[in-house]
Motif scaffolding. Structure first.
Motif, mmCIF file in Angstrom:
data_model
loop_
_atom_site.group_PDB
_atom_site.id
_atom_site.type_symbol
_atom_site.label_atom_id
_atom_site.label_comp_id
_atom_site.label_asym_id
_atom_site.label_seq_id
_atom_site.Cartn_x
_atom_site.Cartn_y
_atom_site.Cartn_z
ATOM 1 N N ARG A 166 -7.889 -6.857 0.885
ATOM 2 C CA ARG A 166 -7.803 -5.550 1.524
ATOM 3 C C ARG A 166 -8.357 -4.468 0.607
ATOM 4 O O ARG A 166 -7.781 -4.164 -0.434
ATOM 5 C CB ARG A 166 -6.346 -5.236 1.911
ATOM 6 C CG ARG A 166 -5.769 -6.216 2.917
ATOM 7 C CD ARG A 166 -4.292 -5.962 3.174
ATOM 8 N NE ARG A 166 -4.036 -4.612 3.649
ATOM 9 C CZ ARG A 166 -2.823 -4.150 3.931
ATOM 10 N NH1 ARG A 166 -1.770 -4.933 3.786
ATOM 11 N NH2 ARG A 166 -2.657 -2.917 4.354
ATOM 12 N N ASN A 177 -2.658 3.061 -5.455
ATOM 13 C CA ASN A 177 -1.907 1.898 -5.009
ATOM 14 C C ASN A 177 -1.462 1.054 -6.203
ATOM 15 O O ASN A 177 -0.377 0.471 -6.207
ATOM 16 C CB ASN A 177 -2.748 1.037 -4.064
ATOM 17 C CG ASN A 177 -1.911 0.017 -3.325
ATOM 18 O OD1 ASN A 177 -1.041 0.373 -2.536
ATOM 19 N ND2 ASN A 177 -2.147 -1.248 -3.601
ATOM 20 N N SER A 185 -3.135 -9.324 -1.453
ATOM 21 C CA SER A 185 -3.530 -8.053 -0.826
ATOM 22 C C SER A 185 -4.648 -7.384 -1.609
ATOM 23 O O SER A 185 -5.505 -6.704 -1.036
ATOM 24 C CB SER A 185 -2.322 -7.118 -0.722
ATOM 25 O OG SER A 185 -1.923 -6.654 -2.010
ATOM 26 N N GLU A 243 -8.459 -1.312 0.975
ATOM 27 C CA GLU A 243 -7.612 -0.132 0.861
ATOM 28 C C GLU A 243 -6.488 -0.305 -0.153
ATOM 29 O O GLU A 243 -5.854 0.667 -0.570
ATOM 30 C CB GLU A 243 -7.022 0.226 2.229
ATOM 31 C CG GLU A 243 -6.069 -0.800 2.811
ATOM 32 C CD GLU A 243 -6.768 -1.848 3.650
ATOM 33 O OE1 GLU A 243 -6.094 -2.525 4.442
ATOM 34 O OE2 GLU A 243 -7.993 -1.994 3.512
ATOM 35 N N CYS A 244 -6.236 -1.559 -0.566
ATOM 36 C CA CYS A 244 -5.177 -1.812 -1.549
ATOM 37 C C CYS A 244 -5.691 -1.721 -2.977
ATOM 38 O O CYS A 244 -4.906 -1.528 -3.906
ATOM 39 C CB CYS A 244 -4.563 -3.196 -1.317
ATOM 40 S SG CYS A 244 -3.634 -3.331 0.221
ATOM 41 N N CYS A 245 -7.006 -1.891 -3.161
ATOM 42 C CA CYS A 245 -7.585 -1.885 -4.504
ATOM 43 C C CYS A 245 -7.932 -0.467 -4.939
ATOM 44 O O CYS A 245 -9.109 -0.126 -5.128
ATOM 45 C CB CYS A 245 -8.824 -2.781 -4.542
ATOM 46 S SG CYS A 245 -8.452 -4.476 -4.985
ATOM 47 N N THR A 246 -6.921 0.367 -5.081
ATOM 48 C CA THR A 246 -7.129 1.744 -5.501
ATOM 49 C C THR A 246 -6.236 2.082 -6.685
ATOM 50 O O THR A 246 -5.262 1.378 -6.972
ATOM 51 C CB THR A 246 -6.809 2.729 -4.357
ATOM 52 O OG1 THR A 246 -5.401 2.628 -4.045
ATOM 53 C CG2 THR A 246 -7.627 2.406 -3.115
ATOM 54 N N GLN A 279 0.840 -1.194 0.000
ATOM 55 C CA GLN A 279 0.000 0.000 0.000
ATOM 56 C C GLN A 279 0.875 1.243 0.000
ATOM 57 O O GLN A 279 1.941 1.258 0.612
ATOM 58 C CB GLN A 279 -0.919 0.009 1.228
ATOM 59 C CG GLN A 279 -1.969 1.104 1.209
ATOM 60 C CD GLN A 279 -2.901 1.010 2.409
ATOM 61 O OE1 GLN A 279 -2.759 0.123 3.236
ATOM 62 N NE2 GLN A 279 -3.841 1.932 2.500
ATOM 63 N N TYR A 292 1.573 2.609 -7.530
ATOM 64 C CA TYR A 292 2.711 2.342 -6.643
ATOM 65 C C TYR A 292 3.297 0.957 -6.898
ATOM 66 O O TYR A 292 4.506 0.786 -7.043
ATOM 67 C CB TYR A 292 2.249 2.471 -5.196
ATOM 68 C CG TYR A 292 3.314 2.193 -4.157
ATOM 69 C CD1 TYR A 292 4.575 2.756 -4.251
ATOM 70 C CD2 TYR A 292 3.033 1.373 -3.064
ATOM 71 C CE1 TYR A 292 5.539 2.517 -3.293
ATOM 72 C CE2 TYR A 292 3.995 1.129 -2.093
ATOM 73 C CZ TYR A 292 5.241 1.698 -2.215
ATOM 74 O OH TYR A 292 6.199 1.451 -1.267
#
Length: 280
Positions: free
Chosen positions: A171, A179, A167, A173-176, A98, A182
């Protein structure tokens, strides 16, 4: 450990090329372990050596038992080296799943804009590359066979793929979008590393990241709402199962401009495919 892996594997190769099965012995079963297959392959490749270069002797029970124990010993050392590298990468990977946040809770805008290396999001990926280089240098300095080095890094990249890809599945919050950008940066660094160390040492390591690569390709895709079911399953992410794609699509949120994910028709087609799969 690399020194002993080099020596035990060299001795194992020598034994494999110099021992011949007794005529009364039964045909040995097909090798199952990596080292057994590797040493058998070595014997096949050594069959064309000039007569007298390697003198073969009939294998007796003590020699066969010694070879069996030596194989187990080499496999143990190999596993320790591989698992130590996994341990070194584990904490770094947890930081690469993340996008790191600044001290005030705001995300870094770009990797290039960060002037301080220690505070840059790219720093974690750079440390992974440094760890890979460090272990590769140790293996090469101790003359570990390239075949073994390849196998170590192929398994390490498979481990990296599992950690990163999972992940995205568990998660939210990781599927953006950010991210995905990154992780895309990190994948580029790993691809460059494989190219620099060449296939001799990297082998097919880059191919082990295909699940993560395709998941990232979806996360960073612009205008996801315009992509069709066939395009996402056959062209963009052919390796991923429909269940995996559905999970990623359901968790995805665009944190850059709040753009929608895939269209409702795509989601509906995925649900239908999943239901058909369970009814088989």
């Amino acid at each position: 450990m690399a020194y002993w892996l080099s020596n035990t594997s060299a001795l194992l190769f020598l034994l494999q090329s110099s021992l011949k099965s007794s005529a009364a012995a039964q045909k040995p079963p097909a090798p199952t372990s990596f080292f057994s297959r590797m040493t058998q392959s070595f014997r096949s490749s050594s069959a064309n050596l000039a007569v007298g270069v390697v003198r073969q002797v009939e294998a007796k029970y003590p020699a066969l038992l010694f070879k069996q124990q030596l194989t187990a010993y080499a496999e143990k050392i190999y596993g320790i080296i591989r698992d130590n590298l996994k341990k070194d990468l584990s904490l770094l990977l947890s930081c690469c799943i993340q996008v790191p946040r600044a001290s005030k809770g705001t995300a870094f805008k770009t990797f290039e804009e960060s002037e301080e290396v220690d505070s840059s999001p790219a720093c974690h990926w750079q440390r992974i590359i440094e760890s890979l280089n460090k272990h590769l240098s140790t293996l090469k300095e101790n003359f570990v066979p390239p075949t073994l080095i390849q196998k170590i890094f192929i398994q390490i990249f498979a481990y990296i793929n599992t950690q990163l890809f999972n992940s995205f599945l568990v998660r939210r919050e990781c599927c953006t979008f950010s991210n995905g950008q990154y992780v895309k940066y990190g994948l580029a660094e790993l691809e460059l590393w494989c190219a620099q160390v060449t296939e001799e040492y990297a082998g097919s390591s880059w191919g082990e990241l295909k699940h993560t690569r395709q998941a990232v390709a979806f996360l960073v895709l612009q205008e996801k709402s315009s992509i069709t079911y066939n395009e996402i399953t056959n062209e963009l992410c052919p390796v991923l199962s429909v269940q995996q794609l559905y999970r990623i699509c359901a968790l995805f949120r665009d944190d850059s401009n709040n753009a929608p994910s895939v269209s409702p028709d795509v989601i509906s087609s995925m649900k239908t495919s999943i239901i058909r799969w369970f009814r088989r």
